[in-house]
Design a protein around this motif. Structure first.
Motif, PDB file in Angstrom:
ATOM      1  N   TRP A   1      -0.093  13.166   6.801  1.00 50.32           N
ATOM      2  CA  TRP A   1       0.360  13.930   5.637  1.00 50.32           C
ATOM      3  C   TRP A   1      -0.484  15.176   5.492  1.00 50.32           C
ATOM      4  O   TRP A   1      -1.710  15.140   5.646  1.00 50.32           O
ATOM      5  CB  TRP A   1       0.306  13.053   4.389  1.00 50.32           C
TER       6      TRP A   1
ATOM      7  N   ILE B   1      14.963   2.781   2.286  1.00 57.81           N
ATOM      8  CA  ILE B   1      15.554   1.439   2.138  1.00 57.81           C
ATOM      9  C   ILE B   1      15.128   0.736   0.848  1.00 57.81           C
ATOM     10  O   ILE B   1      15.829  -0.150   0.376  1.00 57.81           O
ATOM     11  CB  ILE B   1      15.249   0.511   3.349  1.00 57.81           C
ATOM     12  N   LEU B   2      14.011   1.163   0.268  1.00 59.51           N
ATOM     13  CA  LEU B   2      13.582   0.516  -0.983  1.00 59.51           C
ATOM     14  C   LEU B   2      14.183   1.202  -2.212  1.00 59.51           C
ATOM     15  O   LEU B   2      14.006   0.725  -3.340  1.00 59.51           O
ATOM     16  CB  LEU B   2      12.055   0.536  -1.103  1.00 59.51           C
TER      17      LEU B   2
ATOM     18  N   SER C   1       0.235   2.980  17.175  1.00 57.29           N
ATOM     19  CA  SER C   1       1.373   2.330  17.844  1.00 57.29           C
ATOM     20  C   SER C   1       2.440   3.363  18.222  1.00 57.29           C
ATOM     21  O   SER C   1       3.063   3.245  19.282  1.00 57.29           O
ATOM     22  CB  SER C   1       1.953   1.181  17.014  1.00 57.29           C
TER      23      SER C   1
ATOM     24  N   LEU D   1       0.907   5.141   0.899  1.00 57.94           N
ATOM     25  CA  LEU D   1       0.121   6.007   1.784  1.00 57.94           C
ATOM     26  C   LEU D   1       0.259   7.485   1.409  1.00 57.94           C
ATOM     27  O   LEU D   1       1.186   7.884   0.704  1.00 57.94           O
ATOM     28  CB  LEU D   1       0.560   5.792   3.231  1.00 57.94           C
TER      29      LEU D   1
ATOM     30  N   SER E   1       3.564  -1.254   3.847  1.00 58.01           N
ATOM     31  CA  SER E   1       3.117   0.126   3.625  1.00 58.01           C
ATOM     32  C   SER E   1       4.316   1.017   3.344  1.00 58.01           C
ATOM     33  O   SER E   1       5.336   0.908   4.019  1.00 58.01           O
ATOM     34  CB  SER E   1       2.394   0.660   4.862  1.00 58.01           C
TER      35      SER E   1
ATOM     36  N   LEU F   1      11.824  -8.287   1.066  1.00 62.83           N
ATOM     37  CA  LEU F   1      11.765  -6.878   0.664  1.00 62.83           C
ATOM     38  C   LEU F   1      12.735  -6.556  -0.476  1.00 62.83           C
ATOM     39  O   LEU F   1      12.524  -5.586  -1.208  1.00 62.83           O
ATOM     40  CB  LEU F   1      12.040  -5.958   1.867  1.00 62.83           C
TER      41      LEU F   1
ATOM     42  N   PRO G   1      -3.323   2.934  11.942  1.00 56.03           N
ATOM     43  CA  PRO G   1      -2.678   1.836  12.692  1.00 56.03           C
ATOM     44  C   PRO G   1      -1.296   2.229  13.214  1.00 56.03           C
ATOM     45  O   PRO G   1      -0.960   1.943  14.370  1.00 56.03           O
ATOM     46  CB  PRO G   1      -2.587   0.713  11.655  1.00 56.03           C
ATOM     47  N   ILE G   2      -0.504   2.904  12.394  1.00 50.19           N
ATOM     48  CA  ILE G   2       0.848   3.254  12.847  1.00 50.19           C
ATOM     49  C   ILE G   2       0.816   4.471  13.776  1.00 50.19           C
ATOM     50  O   ILE G   2       1.599   4.571  14.710  1.00 50.19           O
ATOM     51  CB  ILE G   2       1.800   3.436  11.644  1.00 50.19           C
TER      52      ILE G   2
ATOM     53  N   LEU H   1      10.812  -6.835  -3.469  1.00 51.29           N
ATOM     54  CA  LEU H   1       9.920  -5.676  -3.604  1.00 51.29           C
ATOM     55  C   LEU H   1      10.686  -4.472  -4.154  1.00 51.29           C
ATOM     56  O   LEU H   1      10.209  -3.777  -5.066  1.00 51.29           O
ATOM     57  CB  LEU H   1       9.294  -5.332  -2.250  1.00 51.29           C
TER      58      LEU H   1
ATOM     59  N   GLU I   1       0.833  -1.208   0.000  1.00 53.47           N
ATOM     60  CA  GLU I   1       0.000   0.000   0.000  1.00 53.47           C
ATOM     61  C   GLU I   1       0.862   1.250   0.000  1.00 53.47           C
ATOM     62  O   GLU I   1       1.870   1.321   0.694  1.00 53.47           O
ATOM     63  CB  GLU I   1      -0.910   0.014   1.237  1.00 53.47           C
TER      64      GLU I   1
ATOM     65  N   ILE J   1      10.547  10.111   7.450  1.00 49.53           N
ATOM     66  CA  ILE J   1      10.622   9.360   8.705  1.00 49.53           C
ATOM     67  C   ILE J   1      11.997   8.701   8.798  1.00 49.53           C
ATOM     68  O   ILE J   1      12.567   8.264   7.794  1.00 49.53           O
ATOM     69  CB  ILE J   1       9.501   8.292   8.741  1.00 49.53           C
TER      70      ILE J   1
ATOM     71  N   TYR K   1      -2.608   7.791   8.749  1.00 46.97           N
ATOM     72  CA  TYR K   1      -2.596   6.324   8.712  1.00 46.97           C
ATOM     73  C   TYR K   1      -2.712   5.840  10.164  1.00 46.97           C
ATOM     74  O   TYR K   1      -1.750   5.838  10.926  1.00 46.97           O
ATOM     75  CB  TYR K   1      -1.322   5.805   8.043  1.00 46.97           C
TER      76      TYR K   1
ATOM     77  N   ASP L   1       2.252  -3.014   9.689  1.00 43.79           N
ATOM     78  CA  ASP L   1       2.143  -1.815  10.525  1.00 43.79           C
ATOM     79  C   ASP L   1       3.255  -1.655  11.551  1.00 43.79           C
ATOM     80  O   ASP L   1       3.119  -0.868  12.492  1.00 43.79           O
ATOM     81  CB  ASP L   1       0.766  -1.743  11.221  1.00 43.79           C
ATOM     82  N   THR L   2       4.342  -2.393  11.354  1.00 41.60           N
ATOM     83  CA  THR L   2       5.537  -2.178  12.182  1.00 41.60           C
ATOM     84  C   THR L   2       6.645  -1.662  11.278  1.00 41.60           C
ATOM     85  O   THR L   2       6.937  -2.262  10.235  1.00 41.60           O
ATOM     86  CB  THR L   2       5.974  -3.487  12.860  1.00 41.60           C
ATOM     87  N   MET L   3       7.272  -0.541  11.680  1.00 43.05           N
ATOM     88  CA  MET L   3       8.315   0.043  10.849  1.00 43.05           C
ATOM     89  C   MET L   3       9.502  -0.915  10.769  1.00 43.05           C
ATOM     90  O   MET L   3       9.865  -1.543  11.768  1.00 43.05           O
ATOM     91  CB  MET L   3       8.794   1.383  11.445  1.00 43.05           C
ATOM     92  N   VAL L   4      10.125  -0.991   9.596  1.00 42.22           N
ATOM     93  CA  VAL L   4      11.331  -1.814   9.453  1.00 42.22           C
ATOM     94  C   VAL L   4      12.468  -0.911   8.983  1.00 42.22           C
ATOM     95  O   VAL L   4      12.247   0.086   8.304  1.00 42.22           O
ATOM     96  CB  VAL L   4      11.129  -2.988   8.465  1.00 42.22           C
TER      97      VAL L   4
ATOM     98  N   LYS M   1       1.150  -7.338   4.958  1.00 43.40           N
ATOM     99  CA  LYS M   1       0.833  -6.033   4.383  1.00 43.40           C
ATOM    100  C   LYS M   1       2.065  -5.133   4.503  1.00 43.40           C
ATOM    101  O   LYS M   1       2.624  -4.973   5.585  1.00 43.40           O
ATOM    102  CB  LYS M   1      -0.331  -5.386   5.131  1.00 43.40           C
TER     103      LYS M   1
ATOM    104  N   LEU N   1       5.527   4.839   3.562  1.00 45.81           N
ATOM    105  CA  LEU N   1       5.140   6.081   4.237  1.00 45.81           C
ATOM    106  C   LEU N   1       6.044   7.221   3.769  1.00 45.81           C
ATOM    107  O   LEU N   1       7.199   7.320   4.185  1.00 45.81           O
ATOM    108  CB  LEU N   1       5.267   5.930   5.760  1.00 45.81           C
TER     109      LEU N   1
ATOM    110  N   VAL O   1       9.218   2.296   5.452  1.00 45.82           N
ATOM    111  CA  VAL O   1       8.531   1.051   5.119  1.00 45.82           C
ATOM    112  C   VAL O   1       8.043   0.376   6.395  1.00 45.82           C
ATOM    113  O   VAL O   1       8.778   0.287   7.391  1.00 45.82           O
ATOM    114  CB  VAL O   1       9.494   0.104   4.371  1.00 45.82           C
ATOM    115  N   ALA O   2       6.801  -0.081   6.360  1.00 41.73           N
ATOM    116  CA  ALA O   2       6.264  -0.862   7.475  1.00 41.73           C
ATOM    117  C   ALA O   2       5.787  -2.204   6.955  1.00 41.73           C
ATOM    118  O   ALA O   2       5.252  -2.292   5.847  1.00 41.73           O
ATOM    119  CB  ALA O   2       5.111  -0.113   8.131  1.00 41.73           C
TER     120      ALA O   2
END
Lengths: 73, 148, 148, 73
Positions: free
Chosen positions: B119, B143-144, B57, A7, A65, A22, B53-54, A25, A5, B138, B51, A48-51, A63, A67, A44-45
């Motif tokens: 955002w 990383i991508l 947390s 965002l 995401s 990843l 969910p994040i 990806l 997704e 952030i 967003y 819903d946990t940031m990596v 999933k 960001l 990137v999450a």
């Protein structure tokens, strides 16, 4: 199958991909020229946990995401 | 307590609700930070995507940090459009002592600005324009991207 | 705007009045600091003496400092008795930008604690006991003492 | 004549003194044993302006205030 997704301001529909990590990806998304700036400045999450690195094994149903830069308040 | 509202915040009402809720909790200091949309660069207002969910947390992690210092936090934020001179953001800390409260509100608001998955768009001539120049990548972003 | 009240402050009302008063002033950040009487050491409340002429000149000097940074301040304080869990002090800053507001509220509140001519008494068993141990000698104190 | 006021917790009535400077005031007040601690920890204002030394000439009608340690809030 993994769902990706985009965002906030990234104007792109979600993707459903058959990938297991990843790095795969990153390879796929880097082919999309319109995404190149977003890839450089997005976090990137996974579920819903940031990596913080690409060393993440993905499971079916995960999933992911992207960001882009934030500005709340 | 994290509350999200569609459109502008009713600041006096929220400040009162939070104050009343903690009236008997024996906190000596209550510091809310209220963010209001300024008229600048010809905008008609701002608009926000969240967003959730994040954001939740992220908020829970700060709640835990507050707890470790004997404090509690509260936060309210707008979704969607907020016009000039309306408010979109309140963060607050309650703590027994003033030093903790003064330091915590600063850290909490600054990390919110740097990390909370929200955002911002300028509303200009009916268009929603991403506030790219005022936005912050952030920590850990990129990383991508190529050339990692 | 410096307001002194007999007894406890109506915090929600004051926070709303200040917010409403600056609603069209184009300040992006509003940070009130609210001080509330804590239950500790068996007190029933606190009581305050204020020396108004010097409080006013102290306040005016801070108003000027705020102005130099594009900000404004407001303050409310109680005279006389304020019971447990009631509030006796609100200081607030409005500024265009958040960094100025966050830094200014800290400096303003800390100097208030160190310099404002207000004396605090614990209310214990109907007596008014000077809170000597929590009080701070104003900078430059002692010039009339022996051994200068 | 100069008026000397003791503020806050200093339990002492105001004085009216024939003095021309703060050194004279210090000499007079130091004779009062009950004031000795207050003199060490109090600040001094002349006509509601804080002063930081005794080198102040006093005029007839001036008001001097002693401000003991404060604790607002």
């Amino acid at each position: 199958m993994v769902r990706v997704e985009f965002l906030g301001p990234i104007q792109k529909d979600a993707l459903e991909l058959e990938i297991t990590n990843l790095n795969e990806l990153a390879e796929i998304l880097q082919k999309d020229k319109e995404l190149s700036e977003w890839l450089q400045n997005s976090a990137v999450a996974v579920n819903d946990t940031m990596v913080s690195s690409l060393d993440v094994v993905l499971q079916d149903g995960d999933k992911i995401s992207l960001l882009p830069p934030v500005c709340g308040g | 307590m994290l509350s999200l509202y569609d459109g502008a915040l009713d600041v006096p009402k929220i400040l009162k609700e939070w104050y009343d809720a903690e009236a008997q909790s024996n906190y000596g200091a209550y510091i809310p930070f209220v963010g209001t949309v300024r008229s600048e660069d010809g905008i008609d207002g701002l608009s926000f995507d969240i967003y959730e969910p994040i954001l939740e947390s992220w908020y829970e992690a700060w709640q835990k940090k507050a707890q470790e210092r004997g404090a509690i936090i509260k936060m309210a934020h707008s979704r969607g459009d907020v016009m000039l001179h309306e408010s979109s953001y309140i963060a607050a800390v309650f703590s027994p002592k003033r030093r903790v409260a003064l330091e915590f509100i600063d850290e909490f608001v600054e990390d919110f600005k740097a990390s909370a998955p929200i955002w911002k768009y300028d509303l200009i001539d009916g268009q929603r324009v991403y506030a790219k120049d005022r936005s912050t990548a952030i920590k850990g972003s990129g990383i991508l991207g190529a050339n990692q």
